[in-house]
Design an enzyme around this catalytic site. Sequence first.
Site, PDB file in Angstrom:
ATOM      1  N   ARG A 166       0.820  -1.219   0.000  1.00  0.00           N
ATOM      2  CA  ARG A 166       0.000   0.000   0.000  1.00  0.00           C
ATOM      3  C   ARG A 166       0.851   1.265   0.000  1.00  0.00           C
ATOM      4  NH1 ARG A 166      -1.990  -3.658  -1.260  1.00  0.00           N
ATOM      5  NH2 ARG A 166      -3.800  -4.771  -0.481  1.00  0.00           N
ATOM      6  N   SER A 250     -10.624   0.532   3.717  1.00  0.00           N
ATOM      7  CA  SER A 250      -9.912   0.223   4.955  1.00  0.00           C
ATOM      8  C   SER A 250      -9.220   1.489   5.447  1.00  0.00           C
ATOM      9  CB  SER A 250      -8.885  -0.887   4.720  1.00  0.00           C
ATOM     10  OG  SER A 250      -9.523  -2.074   4.319  1.00  0.00           O
ATOM     11  N   GLU A 370      -4.612   4.637   6.210  1.00  0.00           N
ATOM     12  CA  GLU A 370      -4.322   4.303   4.820  1.00  0.00           C
ATOM     13  C   GLU A 370      -4.648   5.446   3.863  1.00  0.00           C
ATOM     14  OE1 GLU A 370      -5.914   0.811   1.949  1.00  0.00           O
ATOM     15  OE2 GLU A 370      -4.822   0.153   3.726  1.00  0.00           O
TER      16      GLU A 370
END
Length: 378
Positions: A166, A250, A370
Site C-alpha cells: 500500500r 480500509s 491508509e
Amino acid sequence: MPEVTPVPLSGLTTLRTGGLPARAIEARTSDELVTVLRDVWATGEPWLVVGGGSNLFVGDEPFDGTVVLVRTSGIEELPGSRADTVRLRVQAGHDWDALVAETVDRGLAGIEAMSGIPGTVGAAPVQNIGAYGQEVVQTLVEVELLDEATGELSTVPASDLGLGFRTSVLKQHYGSVAERPAVIVSVTLELARVGDGERPIEGAQLRGALGLDADTAVSLRWIREHVLATRARKGMVLDDEDPDTWSAGSFFQNAIVSEAFARTLPAECPQWPLSPAVDPVTVIPLAAFDGVVPPPTAERREVKVSAAWLIEHAGLSRGFRFPRSRAGLSTKHTLALTNRGEATAAEIAELARFVQQRVQSEFGLLLQPEPVLVNVEL
C-alpha cells in the site's frame, strides 16, 4: 480545460467530508491534465488532484487552493512482452473497476481479483492497490509521470516507483510528504491472455477467500462475480443506499512489524510473513576451513498482521460509535470508518484517534491511516 463551479469536497470523496475549494478545474484529456497542472504549480498555490476520491480524508475547513478533477479515460492496446500477453495503456482518470470489467470481457488475467475497488486507474500505483493476493505491482509495467519539481512528462518503469505494501514513492503518507511529488497521467499494465475458459487459480489467498480447492478450475468472469459479491457483503462496493460503504475503504493499514514483535501478539492474531523462511547456508572454502563453523546470521523478517483483528480484540465491535456521533465503524467489518450521514471530518478523526489509542494500549502497536489526509490531523 474548463474551470468549473467548485463544490464541497464532501461531494467528491467517498468518505463524504471536505470543505469548499477556492477553485476547481476539469481535465478531460491527458494534454489538458498536463497543462493545468503546470499552470497551477507555477502559481505556487495549494493544489489537490481528485479522481474517484476514494482514498481521501479531507478536513471541514475550506480548501484554499485549486482542485484538479481528473476526468480522462481510454484504453490503448499494445503488444505484450510475449505472445501470450498484452499491454494496456490506460488514462489516469479511467474508472478502475470499469477497467477490470473490460479485461475480464477480453479474457485478460492479472487484475480480476481487484474487482470492485473504487477509484481511478491513476491512483492505483500510488497506493499499490491490492486484494486477495493480487497487487498492481504484479502487472504494472510503467507510468507516464508529470514531475512537480520540473514540470517534465516522462515514462517511468514500475521498478523506479518503490512499490510496496500500500505504498510507493508517490504516496503522501500521514505525517510526511511524497518522496517524489508527481502526478500519474497514464498507466501501462501487462496481462495474460487466458480467454473465457476455466483454469485452476494459483493464488492461495484468492482460493481461500473464494472457497476453492487448489485443483478447482474457474473462469475470470466467475472470479469477478464472486469477488464483487464478497466485497459487497463487507460493505466494500460503493452503494448510495448503504452507509457502510460511505468510507475510504480500509481506514487503517494492516501493520507491518518485525517477526520478533509479531511473536508478542496473541497466537490467534492473523499473521502473514512477507518473505519465506530460508535456512541459512554457509559455504567455507576447504583451504580456509579451520574446524570452526561460524554461527548463522539471523535474518530479520517482517510480518503483516491483521489490523481488523487488533481493533476487534481491543474491544471495539462492528458498528461502534460514540453517542450522538455521526461517524462509526462499519457494521460489516471494523477496518472501515464510515460516515453514517453528514458526519464532519472532526467526528471521523475523533473516532480514528480512539481506535488508535485502544489498539496501542492493548497491543503496543500504533495503527497508521491508509487514506491521504488533507487539512485534517489525527
